[in-house]
Structure formats: C-alpha cells, structure tokens
Motif scaffolding. Structure first.
Motif, PDB file in Angstrom:
ATOM      1  N   GLN A  21     101.030  -2.205 -25.118  1.00  0.00           N
ATOM      2  CA  GLN A  21     101.224  -1.377 -26.304  1.00  0.00           C
ATOM      3  C   GLN A  21     100.635  -2.042 -27.543  1.00  0.00           C
ATOM      4  N   THR A  22     100.341  -3.348 -27.475  1.00  0.00           N
ATOM      5  CA  THR A  22      99.896  -4.096 -28.659  1.00  0.00           C
ATOM      6  C   THR A  22      98.435  -4.537 -28.592  1.00  0.00           C
ATOM      7  N   ARG A  23      97.844  -4.627 -27.427  1.00  0.00           N
ATOM      8  CA  ARG A  23      96.462  -5.101 -27.299  1.00  0.00           C
ATOM      9  C   ARG A  23      95.575  -3.981 -26.764  1.00  0.00           C
ATOM     10  N   PRO A  24      94.332  -3.879 -27.296  1.00  0.00           N
ATOM     11  CA  PRO A  24      93.418  -2.850 -26.776  1.00  0.00           C
ATOM     12  C   PRO A  24      92.944  -3.216 -25.376  1.00  0.00           C
ATOM     13  N   ARG A  25      92.581  -2.203 -24.629  1.00  0.00           N
ATOM     14  CA  ARG A  25      92.107  -2.410 -23.257  1.00  0.00           C
ATOM     15  C   ARG A  25      90.745  -3.108 -23.294  1.00  0.00           C
ATOM     16  N   MET A  26      90.576  -4.127 -22.473  1.00  0.00           N
ATOM     17  CA  MET A  26      89.335  -4.902 -22.427  1.00  0.00           C
ATOM     18  C   MET A  26      88.267  -4.115 -21.677  1.00  0.00           C
ATOM     19  N   SER A  27      87.044  -4.141 -22.199  1.00  0.00           N
ATOM     20  CA  SER A  27      85.949  -3.435 -21.531  1.00  0.00           C
ATOM     21  C   SER A  27      85.611  -4.134 -20.221  1.00  0.00           C
ATOM     22  N   MET A  28      84.946  -3.395 -19.337  1.00  0.00           N
ATOM     23  CA  MET A  28      84.577  -3.954 -18.037  1.00  0.00           C
ATOM     24  C   MET A  28      83.601  -5.121 -18.208  1.00  0.00           C
ATOM     25  N   SER A  29      82.668  -5.024 -19.171  1.00  0.00           N
ATOM     26  CA  SER A  29      81.705  -6.118 -19.345  1.00  0.00           C
ATOM     27  C   SER A  29      82.390  -7.373 -19.868  1.00  0.00           C
ATOM     28  N   ASP A  30      83.388  -7.204 -20.755  1.00  0.00           N
ATOM     29  CA  ASP A  30      84.137  -8.370 -21.235  1.00  0.00           C
ATOM     30  C   ASP A  30      84.956  -9.001 -20.115  1.00  0.00           C
ATOM     31  N   ARG A  31      85.527  -8.156 -19.278  1.00  0.00           N
ATOM     32  CA  ARG A  31      86.291  -8.689 -18.136  1.00  0.00           C
ATOM     33  C   ARG A  31      85.369  -9.448 -17.195  1.00  0.00           C
ATOM     34  N   ALA A  32      84.186  -8.898 -16.953  1.00  0.00           N
ATOM     35  CA  ALA A  32      83.234  -9.553 -16.048  1.00  0.00           C
ATOM     36  C   ALA A  32      82.766 -10.881 -16.631  1.00  0.00           C
ATOM     37  N   ALA A  33      82.619 -10.958 -17.957  1.00  0.00           N
ATOM     38  CA  ALA A  33      82.154 -12.190 -18.603  1.00  0.00           C
ATOM     39  C   ALA A  33      83.131 -13.336 -18.371  1.00  0.00           C
ATOM     40  N   GLN A  34      84.405 -13.038 -18.209  1.00  0.00           N
ATOM     41  CA  GLN A  34      85.390 -14.087 -17.961  1.00  0.00           C
ATOM     42  C   GLN A  34      85.116 -14.815 -16.655  1.00  0.00           C
ATOM     43  N   PHE A  35      84.482 -14.117 -15.730  1.00  0.00           N
ATOM     44  CA  PHE A  35      84.257 -14.686 -14.411  1.00  0.00           C
ATOM     45  C   PHE A  35      82.805 -15.084 -14.181  1.00  0.00           C
ATOM     46  N   SER A  36      81.976 -15.051 -15.257  1.00  0.00           N
ATOM     47  CA  SER A  36      80.569 -15.420 -15.079  1.00  0.00           C
ATOM     48  C   SER A  36      80.462 -16.914 -14.802  1.00  0.00           C
TER      49      SER A  36
END
Length: 147
Positions: A21-36
């Motif tokens: 309810q407090t944080r915006p949903r992370m985009s798929m590209s941002d999520r993928a960048a976490q695992f690059s």
C-alpha cells in the motif's frame, strides 16, 4: 500424527500475491536488473571503442603549399582591419593516440599573433598557425585578380 503428504508451502500456496500500500510496483526491467551479473570488466567496452576509434595522420605539406599558406597568413595580417572571413582547415592532434583529425571552421579574423603562432577568430577560436593545412577566403581571390 503429522501428515507425511504435506509439502512445505501448502499453507501459503493458495494465498493471493501481496501488494504494498506504500510502495509503487517495481517494473519488470528494474526487477531484472537486480539479478543482472556483476560487471567484472568495467571499462572494457570503453577500451574497445577507444581502440576502434579512427584517427587521421597529419598531412606533410609540400614546400609550395607551405609557401602559399605563409603568403595567405601574411595577407590576413595585413588586412586585419577588414576582419576578413576565412575558412580554416587545421589539424587537431588526438590526446590519447597517434594521429588526430582535421577540422574546418569559418569565421572572421580578429588577430594573427605571429609571436604565439596563432590565428584568432572573432568568436575566440584560436588556431595554431603550424597546424593549418588550408586557408580559403574571397579576399585571396580578389587580391590574386588584382595582381
């Protein structure tokens, strides 16, 4: 007695996905960048591009060409009060590797500084006289016609 057919996540498998309810949903590209993968070769791409960057070699002028350039430089110095417009092609040495590039600029001449060996245009551009490969101006054609 415990049921041996239970799987470790049976208690949560049917729950709905949590939405903050407090944080915006992370985009798929941002999520993928976490695992690059870790960039172990930082700067390698830049080094390859630098190696592939082309430079030109300085053109050695003939004695006649050098004499004509000297004559035109003196003509510019003699006609400074007219602020003649000139196109100058000159060599700019590369700071990182051998060679350089030829640049052509057009502008009005403010000063020919013989002591410092500079041609200075009204916009502040300073061009080393020894790097000039060509000087073009309507003024040269007009003076040549009078001779």
């Amino acid at each position: 007695m415990a049921n041996t057919n239970n799987h470790p996540y049976d208690d949560i498998i049917g729950l709905s996905h949590h939405v903050s309810q407090t944080r915006p949903r992370m985009s798929m590209s941002d999520r993928a960048a976490q695992f690059s993968p870790f960039a172990a070769l930082t700067g390698f791409d830049a080094a390859i591009q630098e190696t592939g960057r082309l430079t030109e070699q300085r053109i050695e002028l003939t004695e006649d060409s050098r004499g004509e350039l000297d004559r035109r430089q003196w003509l510019l110095a003699e006609h400074l009060s007219e602020h003649p417009e000139v196109s100058v092609t000159y060599f700019v040495p590369d700071e990182r590797k051998s060679g350089g590039t030829y640049v052509t600029v057009t502008g009005r001449v403010r000063k020919v500084d013989i002591c410092r060996r500079l041609l200075i245009l009204e916009d502040g551009t300073s061009i080393p006289l020894d790097e000039i490969a060509a000087l073009e101006s309507v003024m040269f054609q007009t003076l040549d016609e009078k001779e």
